[in-house]
Design a protein around this motif. Structure first.
Motif, PDB file in Angstrom:
ATOM      1  N   LEU A 200      23.492  50.413  22.023  1.00 18.96           N
ATOM      2  CA  LEU A 200      24.378  51.539  21.716  1.00 18.96           C
ATOM      3  C   LEU A 200      24.820  51.509  20.253  1.00 18.96           C
ATOM      4  O   LEU A 200      24.920  52.548  19.601  1.00 18.96           O
ATOM      5  N   MET A 201      25.076  50.311  19.747  1.00 18.38           N
ATOM      6  CA  MET A 201      25.514  50.151  18.361  1.00 18.38           C
ATOM      7  C   MET A 201      24.428  50.550  17.362  1.00 18.38           C
ATOM      8  O   MET A 201      24.717  51.089  16.292  1.00 18.38           O
ATOM      9  N   PHE A 202      23.163  50.284  17.704  1.00 19.75           N
ATOM     10  CA  PHE A 202      22.067  50.513  16.764  1.00 19.75           C
ATOM     11  C   PHE A 202      21.212  51.733  17.126  1.00 19.75           C
ATOM     12  O   PHE A 202      20.088  51.861  16.633  1.00 19.75           O
ATOM     13  N   ARG A 203      21.736  52.619  17.946  1.00 15.69           N
ATOM     14  CA  ARG A 203      20.894  53.729  18.404  1.00 15.69           C
ATOM     15  C   ARG A 203      20.606  54.757  17.312  1.00 15.69           C
ATOM     16  O   ARG A 203      19.631  55.498  17.404  1.00 15.69           O
ATOM     17  N   ASP A 204      21.439  54.835  16.288  1.00 18.10           N
ATOM     18  CA  ASP A 204      21.218  55.804  15.203  1.00 18.10           C
ATOM     19  C   ASP A 204      21.063  55.094  13.867  1.00 18.10           C
ATOM     20  O   ASP A 204      21.645  55.492  12.865  1.00 18.10           O
ATOM     21  N   ILE A 205      20.257  54.039  13.849  1.00 21.95           N
ATOM     22  CA  ILE A 205      20.061  53.300  12.612  1.00 21.95           C
ATOM     23  C   ILE A 205      19.260  54.115  11.600  1.00 21.95           C
ATOM     24  O   ILE A 205      19.382  53.941  10.394  1.00 21.95           O
ATOM     25  N   PHE A 206      18.430  55.023  12.099  1.00 24.00           N
ATOM     26  CA  PHE A 206      17.734  55.979  11.244  1.00 24.00           C
ATOM     27  C   PHE A 206      18.555  57.264  11.180  1.00 24.00           C
ATOM     28  O   PHE A 206      19.378  57.516  12.064  1.00 24.00           O
ATOM     29  N   PRO A 207      18.335  58.105  10.178  1.00 23.46           N
ATOM     30  CA  PRO A 207      19.069  59.371  10.101  1.00 23.46           C
ATOM     31  C   PRO A 207      18.858  60.215  11.362  1.00 23.46           C
ATOM     32  O   PRO A 207      17.764  60.216  11.929  1.00 23.46           O
ATOM     33  N   PRO A 208      19.891  60.934  11.815  1.00 21.55           N
ATOM     34  CA  PRO A 208      19.784  61.751  13.036  1.00 21.55           C
ATOM     35  C   PRO A 208      19.106  63.090  12.790  1.00 21.55           C
ATOM     36  O   PRO A 208      19.706  64.148  12.973  1.00 21.55           O
ATOM     37  N   SER A 209      17.853  63.030  12.377  1.00 23.40           N
ATOM     38  CA  SER A 209      17.096  64.254  12.125  1.00 23.40           C
ATOM     39  C   SER A 209      15.792  64.213  12.900  1.00 23.40           C
ATOM     40  O   SER A 209      15.382  63.165  13.413  1.00 23.40           O
ATOM     41  N   ALA A 210      15.127  65.352  12.970  1.00 19.81           N
ATOM     42  CA  ALA A 210      13.877  65.454  13.727  1.00 19.81           C
ATOM     43  C   ALA A 210      12.810  64.509  13.183  1.00 19.81           C
ATOM     44  O   ALA A 210      11.969  64.010  13.930  1.00 19.81           O
ATOM     45  N   HIS A 211      12.841  64.253  11.864  1.00 18.02           N
ATOM     46  CA  HIS A 211      11.842  63.369  11.249  1.00 18.02           C
ATOM     47  C   HIS A 211      11.917  61.943  11.800  1.00 18.02           C
ATOM     48  O   HIS A 211      10.930  61.215  11.780  1.00 18.02           O
ATOM     49  N   TYR A 212      13.096  61.561  12.271  1.00 13.78           N
ATOM     50  CA  TYR A 212      13.295  60.191  12.733  1.00 13.78           C
ATOM     51  C   TYR A 212      13.550  60.114  14.240  1.00 13.78           C
ATOM     52  O   TYR A 212      14.036  59.096  14.733  1.00 13.78           O
ATOM     53  N   GLN A 213      13.209  61.160  14.957  1.00 13.77           N
ATOM     54  CA  GLN A 213      13.454  61.181  16.400  1.00 13.77           C
ATOM     55  C   GLN A 213      12.688  60.069  17.109  1.00 13.77           C
ATOM     56  O   GLN A 213      13.236  59.399  17.997  1.00 13.77           O
ATOM     57  N   TYR A 214      11.453  59.860  16.724  1.00 10.36           N
ATOM     58  CA  TYR A 214      10.631  58.819  17.363  1.00 10.36           C
ATOM     59  C   TYR A 214      11.207  57.434  17.077  1.00 10.36           C
ATOM     60  O   TYR A 214      11.367  56.611  17.989  1.00 10.36           O
ATOM     61  N   GLN A 215      11.538  57.174  15.816  1.00 12.43           N
ATOM     62  CA  GLN A 215      12.074  55.861  15.449  1.00 12.43           C
ATOM     63  C   GLN A 215      13.400  55.588  16.149  1.00 12.43           C
ATOM     64  O   GLN A 215      13.657  54.470  16.610  1.00 12.43           O
ATOM     65  N   ASN A 216      14.247  56.609  16.238  1.00 13.05           N
ATOM     66  CA  ASN A 216      15.554  56.446  16.882  1.00 13.05           C
ATOM     67  C   ASN A 216      15.437  56.249  18.394  1.00 13.05           C
ATOM     68  O   ASN A 216      16.383  55.788  19.035  1.00 13.05           O
ATOM     69  N   ALA A 217      14.287  56.602  18.952  1.00 11.60           N
ATOM     70  CA  ALA A 217      14.061  56.395  20.387  1.00 11.60           C
ATOM     71  C   ALA A 217      13.475  55.008  20.653  1.00 11.60           C
ATOM     72  O   ALA A 217      13.881  54.326  21.603  1.00 11.60           O
ATOM     73  N   ILE A 218      12.539  54.572  19.820  1.00 12.16           N
ATOM     74  CA  ILE A 218      11.826  53.326  20.062  1.00 12.16           C
ATOM     75  C   ILE A 218      12.647  52.095  19.681  1.00 12.16           C
ATOM     76  O   ILE A 218      12.719  51.118  20.436  1.00 12.16           O
ATOM     77  N   MET A 219      13.269  52.101  18.506  1.00 15.79           N
ATOM     78  CA  MET A 219      13.947  50.903  18.026  1.00 15.79           C
ATOM     79  C   MET A 219      15.042  50.413  18.976  1.00 15.79           C
ATOM     80  O   MET A 219      15.052  49.239  19.353  1.00 15.79           O
ATOM     81  N   PRO A 220      15.982  51.287  19.417  1.00 15.05           N
ATOM     82  CA  PRO A 220      17.006  50.799  20.354  1.00 15.05           C
ATOM     83  C   PRO A 220      16.429  50.360  21.695  1.00 15.05           C
ATOM     84  O   PRO A 220      16.919  49.420  22.318  1.00 15.05           O
ATOM     85  N   ALA A 221      15.372  51.043  22.142  1.00 15.52           N
ATOM     86  CA  ALA A 221      14.769  50.708  23.436  1.00 15.52           C
ATOM     87  C   ALA A 221      14.231  49.285  23.446  1.00 15.52           C
ATOM     88  O   ALA A 221      14.294  48.596  24.466  1.00 15.52           O
TER      89      ALA A 221
END
Length: 338
Positions: A200-221
């Motif tokens: 939960l703490m690191f779920r938005d480590i990348f910017p919250p934009s469409a360009h980083y949607q994949y990274q923001n999904a995979i990294m916290p998982a």
């Protein structure tokens, strides 16, 4: 009801609430890890010293651009968008170091030399065209030193992106050095990783934009896997820095030092103006000193960027790497019939 029984009841309720929260956290974390196991890796795997290492290879032709990540749980995802763009010009490879994201931990020690050997074997098994342009951010820049020192014949060039300096103690006051090198809170992060707080703490480590949607999904998982690897690398940081400091020269291998220049980038880390001014000046001096690693070096200053140039101004990195690719190709002898 007397005061003793009231206090006793409050204490029981409090600890019951804490136990419930922790139980929910464990269940949430277990469910999240089971869900993460179903995610299909976006790259390939190579067997490296009885350990499966995950890498993403895109593009064709040489030289091959090789990305080394910082001390972070993002692994190859740190370079994801930059790699997409550069793959139009050459072969590119990003990877997850042992114990990060999809890569298995294995049994090799976390030393700079061992990490370089694993990367070299990975590149051999992936059939990446030689030579390599090594690109590393922050700690990744230090790790590159070991590869260049061990395999200079395979290196076409080096790009250091706001790289850490292994001898930063020489540039910082004792007070600032202690603050800069205090590291991540190991005990807290292990606790947070067990009870679902870390993802939960690191779920938005990348910017919250469409360009980083994949990274923001995979990294916290996959954070439950990466956390241990990152903490282990942090524990080995002192020995890695010392060993890296012994590597003084790349000879005449082309070197580009790409540095951030936003003077406000440390404001959120240090309250005192004196310390903010000191770290800005010290970092500038360390970046300039990195140029002495090669007799063939250039300095690229990226305006308006924090330490995370990969997110703030990725175009500055892409431009530097493209220039190194074209420079290498211009020097290659022409082949074929005339």
């Amino acid at each position: 009801m007397n005061i003793f029984h009231l206090v006793k009841k409050i204490i029981i309720i409090f600890f019951s609430l804490i136990a419930t929260i922790l139980l929910v956290g464990i269940l949430f974390e277990s469910w999240s890890r089971a869900k993460a196991e179903k995610i299909i890796p976006n790259g390939q795997f190579a067997e490296v010293d009885h350990c499966r290492i995950h890498y993403l290879k895109k593009g064709t032709g040489g030289p091959t651009v090789v990305f080394e990540s910082a001390l972070c749980p993002e692994g190859h995802l740190q370079w994801y968008l930059i790699q997409q763009e550069l793959s139009s010009y050459a072969t590119t490879i990003s990877y997850d170091r042992a114990g990060i994201l999809w890569s298995e931990r294995g049994e090799n020690p976390k030393t700079g030399e061992q990490i370089a050997e694993e990367l070299h074997l990975l590149l051999e098994k992936s059939n990446a065209p030689k030579p390599y342009i090594l690109t590393g951010h922050s700690m990744g820049g230090m790790l590159i030193r070991f590869f260049v020192d061990k395999y200079p014949q395979d290196v076409a060039g080096v790009v250091l992106v706001d790289s850490q300096h292994p001898e930063n103690q020489k540039y910082l006051s004792p007070e600032l050095y202690k603050l800069v090198n205090q590291g991540l809170p190991v005990g807290f992060l292990k606790f947070a990783n067990t009870f679902g707080l870390a993802r939960l703490m690191f779920r938005d480590i990348f910017p919250p934009s469409a360009h980083y949607q994949y990274q923001n999904a995979i990294m916290p998982a996959l954070l439950h896997k990466s956390a241990a690897g990152v903490l282990e690398e942090q524990q080995q940081m002192t020995s890695i820095k010392y060993a890296a400091s012994q590597i003084k020269s790349f000879g005449n291998i082309p070197l580009y030092v790409v540095s951030a220049t936003d003077t406000s980038r440390f404001d959120s880390l240090f309250k005192e103006e004196k310390m903010r001014a000191e770290i800005v000046t010290a970092w500038e001096n360390m970046q300039k000193n990195l140029l002495s690693l090669s007799s063939n070096s250039q300095h690229y200053l990226v305006a308006g960027s924090s330490h995370y140039i990969t997110l703030d101004q990725p175009g500055g990195i892409v431009g530097a790497i493209k220039e190194m690719i074209f420079q290498f190709r211009r020097k290659q002898p022409l082949t074929g019939n005339r």
